[in-house]
Scaffold this motif. Sequence first.
Motif, PDB file in Angstrom:
ATOM      1  N   GLN A   1      -8.104  92.282 -25.621  1.00  0.00           N
ATOM      2  CA  GLN A   1      -7.371  92.776 -26.781  1.00  0.00           C
ATOM      3  C   GLN A   1      -5.917  92.292 -26.762  1.00  0.00           C
ATOM      4  OE1 GLN A   1      -7.812  97.060 -27.026  1.00  0.00           O
ATOM      5  NE2 GLN A   1     -10.037  96.946 -27.204  1.00  0.00           N
ATOM      6  N   ALA A   2      -5.300  92.315 -25.587  1.00  0.00           N
ATOM      7  CA  ALA A   2      -3.898  91.883 -25.467  1.00  0.00           C
ATOM      8  C   ALA A   2      -3.744  90.426 -25.876  1.00  0.00           C
ATOM      9  CB  ALA A   2      -3.412  92.095 -24.040  1.00  0.00           C
ATOM     10  N   ARG A   3      -4.666  89.594 -25.443  1.00  0.00           N
ATOM     11  CA  ARG A   3      -4.572  88.166 -25.771  1.00  0.00           C
ATOM     12  C   ARG A   3      -4.808  87.914 -27.259  1.00  0.00           C
ATOM     13  NH1 ARG A   3      -3.819  85.218 -21.289  1.00  0.00           N
ATOM     14  NH2 ARG A   3      -4.368  86.184 -19.279  1.00  0.00           N
ATOM     15  N   ASN A   4      -5.540  88.798 -27.905  1.00  0.00           N
ATOM     16  CA  ASN A   4      -5.714  88.710 -29.351  1.00  0.00           C
ATOM     17  C   ASN A   4      -4.446  89.189 -30.064  1.00  0.00           C
ATOM     18  OD1 ASN A   4      -6.700  88.642 -31.981  1.00  0.00           O
ATOM     19  ND2 ASN A   4      -7.913  90.506 -31.766  1.00  0.00           N
ATOM     20  N   ILE A   5      -3.949  90.363 -29.683  1.00  0.00           N
ATOM     21  CA  ILE A   5      -2.794  90.958 -30.353  1.00  0.00           C
ATOM     22  C   ILE A   5      -1.577  90.036 -30.290  1.00  0.00           C
ATOM     23  CG2 ILE A   5      -1.105  92.849 -30.211  1.00  0.00           C
ATOM     24  CD1 ILE A   5      -3.491  94.659 -29.339  1.00  0.00           C
ATOM     25  N   THR A   6      -1.368  89.380 -29.152  1.00  0.00           N
ATOM     26  CA  THR A   6      -0.174  88.549 -28.998  1.00  0.00           C
ATOM     27  C   THR A   6      -0.142  87.374 -29.970  1.00  0.00           C
ATOM     28  OG1 THR A   6       1.276  87.544 -27.330  1.00  0.00           O
ATOM     29  CG2 THR A   6      -1.052  86.945 -27.235  1.00  0.00           C
ATOM     30  N   THR A   7      -1.301  86.999 -30.530  1.00  0.00           N
ATOM     31  CA  THR A   7      -1.352  85.879 -31.473  1.00  0.00           C
ATOM     32  C   THR A   7      -0.948  86.281 -32.889  1.00  0.00           C
ATOM     33  OG1 THR A   7      -3.688  86.220 -32.111  1.00  0.00           O
ATOM     34  CG2 THR A   7      -3.255  84.868 -30.157  1.00  0.00           C
ATOM     35  N   TRP A   8      -0.755  87.565 -33.125  1.00  0.00           N
ATOM     36  CA  TRP A   8      -0.524  88.028 -34.494  1.00  0.00           C
ATOM     37  C   TRP A   8       0.862  87.676 -35.028  1.00  0.00           C
ATOM     38  CZ3 TRP A   8      -2.740  93.689 -33.877  1.00  0.00           C
ATOM     39  CH2 TRP A   8      -4.120  93.609 -33.695  1.00  0.00           C
ATOM     40  N   GLY A   9       1.821  87.468 -34.154  1.00  0.00           N
ATOM     41  CA  GLY A   9       3.161  87.138 -34.623  1.00  0.00           C
ATOM     42  C   GLY A   9       4.115  86.899 -33.480  1.00  0.00           C
ATOM     43  N   LYS A  10       5.173  86.123 -33.741  1.00  0.00           N
ATOM     44  CA  LYS A  10       6.079  85.748 -32.655  1.00  0.00           C
ATOM     45  C   LYS A  10       6.973  86.886 -32.194  1.00  0.00           C
ATOM     46  CE  LYS A  10       9.634  83.753 -35.705  1.00  0.00           C
ATOM     47  NZ  LYS A  10      10.432  82.534 -35.993  1.00  0.00           N
ATOM     48  N   HIS A  11       7.056  87.960 -32.982  1.00  0.00           N
ATOM     49  CA  HIS A  11       7.887  89.100 -32.587  1.00  0.00           C
ATOM     50  C   HIS A  11       7.048  90.262 -32.051  1.00  0.00           C
ATOM     51  CE1 HIS A  11      11.410  87.190 -34.257  1.00  0.00           C
ATOM     52  NE2 HIS A  11      10.789  87.023 -35.407  1.00  0.00           N
ATOM     53  N   VAL A  12       5.768  90.016 -31.809  1.00  0.00           N
ATOM     54  CA  VAL A  12       4.860  91.069 -31.355  1.00  0.00           C
ATOM     55  C   VAL A  12       4.930  91.232 -29.834  1.00  0.00           C
ATOM     56  CG1 VAL A  12       2.419  91.698 -31.097  1.00  0.00           C
ATOM     57  CG2 VAL A  12       3.278  90.853 -33.296  1.00  0.00           C
ATOM     58  N   SER A  13       5.023  92.492 -29.396  1.00  0.00           N
ATOM     59  CA  SER A  13       4.821  92.839 -27.990  1.00  0.00           C
ATOM     60  C   SER A  13       3.547  93.663 -27.882  1.00  0.00           C
ATOM     61  CB  SER A  13       6.000  93.649 -27.446  1.00  0.00           C
ATOM     62  OG  SER A  13       7.169  92.871 -27.377  1.00  0.00           O
ATOM     63  N   VAL A  14       2.824  93.459 -26.795  1.00  0.00           N
ATOM     64  CA  VAL A  14       1.556  94.162 -26.587  1.00  0.00           C
ATOM     65  C   VAL A  14       1.797  95.368 -25.685  1.00  0.00           C
ATOM     66  CG1 VAL A  14      -0.814  94.000 -25.782  1.00  0.00           C
ATOM     67  CG2 VAL A  14       0.300  91.990 -26.788  1.00  0.00           C
ATOM     68  N   LYS A  15       1.422  96.535 -26.183  1.00  0.00           N
ATOM     69  CA  LYS A  15       1.590  97.757 -25.395  1.00  0.00           C
ATOM     70  C   LYS A  15       0.392  97.933 -24.464  1.00  0.00           C
ATOM     71  CE  LYS A  15       3.536 101.395 -27.326  1.00  0.00           C
ATOM     72  NZ  LYS A  15       3.834 102.498 -28.289  1.00  0.00           N
ATOM     73  N   ILE A  16       0.696  98.080 -23.186  1.00  0.00           N
ATOM     74  CA  ILE A  16      -0.315  98.325 -22.160  1.00  0.00           C
ATOM     75  C   ILE A  16       0.024  99.647 -21.483  1.00  0.00           C
ATOM     76  CG2 ILE A  16      -1.368  97.491 -20.016  1.00  0.00           C
ATOM     77  CD1 ILE A  16      -1.918  95.553 -22.214  1.00  0.00           C
ATOM     78  N   PRO A  17      -0.893 100.617 -21.442  1.00  0.00           N
ATOM     79  CA  PRO A  17      -0.598 101.860 -20.728  1.00  0.00           C
ATOM     80  C   PRO A  17      -0.489 101.605 -19.228  1.00  0.00           C
ATOM     81  CG  PRO A  17      -2.893 101.810 -21.376  1.00  0.00           C
ATOM     82  CD  PRO A  17      -2.247 100.608 -22.014  1.00  0.00           C
ATOM     83  N   VAL A  18       0.343 102.379 -18.567  1.00  0.00           N
ATOM     84  CA  VAL A  18       0.617 102.133 -17.149  1.00  0.00           C
ATOM     85  C   VAL A  18      -0.607 102.382 -16.271  1.00  0.00           C
ATOM     86  CG1 VAL A  18       1.509 104.452 -16.632  1.00  0.00           C
ATOM     87  CG2 VAL A  18       2.392 102.449 -15.363  1.00  0.00           C
TER      88      VAL A  18
END
Length: 238
Positions: A79-96
């Motif tokens: 999911q993170a690798r997909n989300i990061t492609t959505w835009g250059k200002h996107v950060s991917v939230k990962i729970p600790v």
Amino acid sequence: MIQVSDLKVQIFADGANKAGMLEMYAKPYIKGFTTNPTLMRKAGIAGYEGFARDILKAIPDRPISFEVFADEFAEMERQARNITTWGKHVSVKIPVTNTRRESSIPLVRKLSHDGIALNVTAMFTLDHVRAVVDAVRGAAPCYVSVFAGRVADTGIDPVPLMAEAVAELRAAPNTQLIWASPRELLNIFQADAIGCHVITVTNDILNKLPLVGKDLASYSLDTVKMFYEDGKAAGYVL
């Protein structure tokens, strides 16, 4: 009294209501946006990616974080690798951690060193902060999101914890500390005073910003008038 224009802390609007997000986008002091699956569910969002892409079209030029919603680390990574492609200002939230309290730090390290901008979220302790700092040092930009408001809900003053977290982040210049889940407007000024980089704030708190610097005697009178008018409108008698 410090005015909003004097603040060094960056204010990010936290929410998932498109109209509310666009309302805040129009305000120059809102420097970015965050959301999460809980906020999106409360807002009635049915299609996660569709909502995200729609928001990114409307808000194309400010930082914005979208969260993974898996519990298995392999699926989080996908999911993170997909989300990061959505835009250059996107950060991917990962729970600790995941729901079994298994640490996501190995995944955070992998994604960060692969160049993916992250927002490590749901953090409550300095141990969490130190682990993330160690994992992402020298890698991609990373927000370190400590839920100071929820810490306060337990009866613990979050200010000393957040001040120490600011110090911990100096070891990793690619990181920025987020004061997450504030409970009142005062938290913005507390975050600013300790050198916190970002505070995420919901619209209901942001809408109180016009009160900053208000004369307290006048505010007292406004409150007295409110009580009087509401009692009269209710038709109360004794």
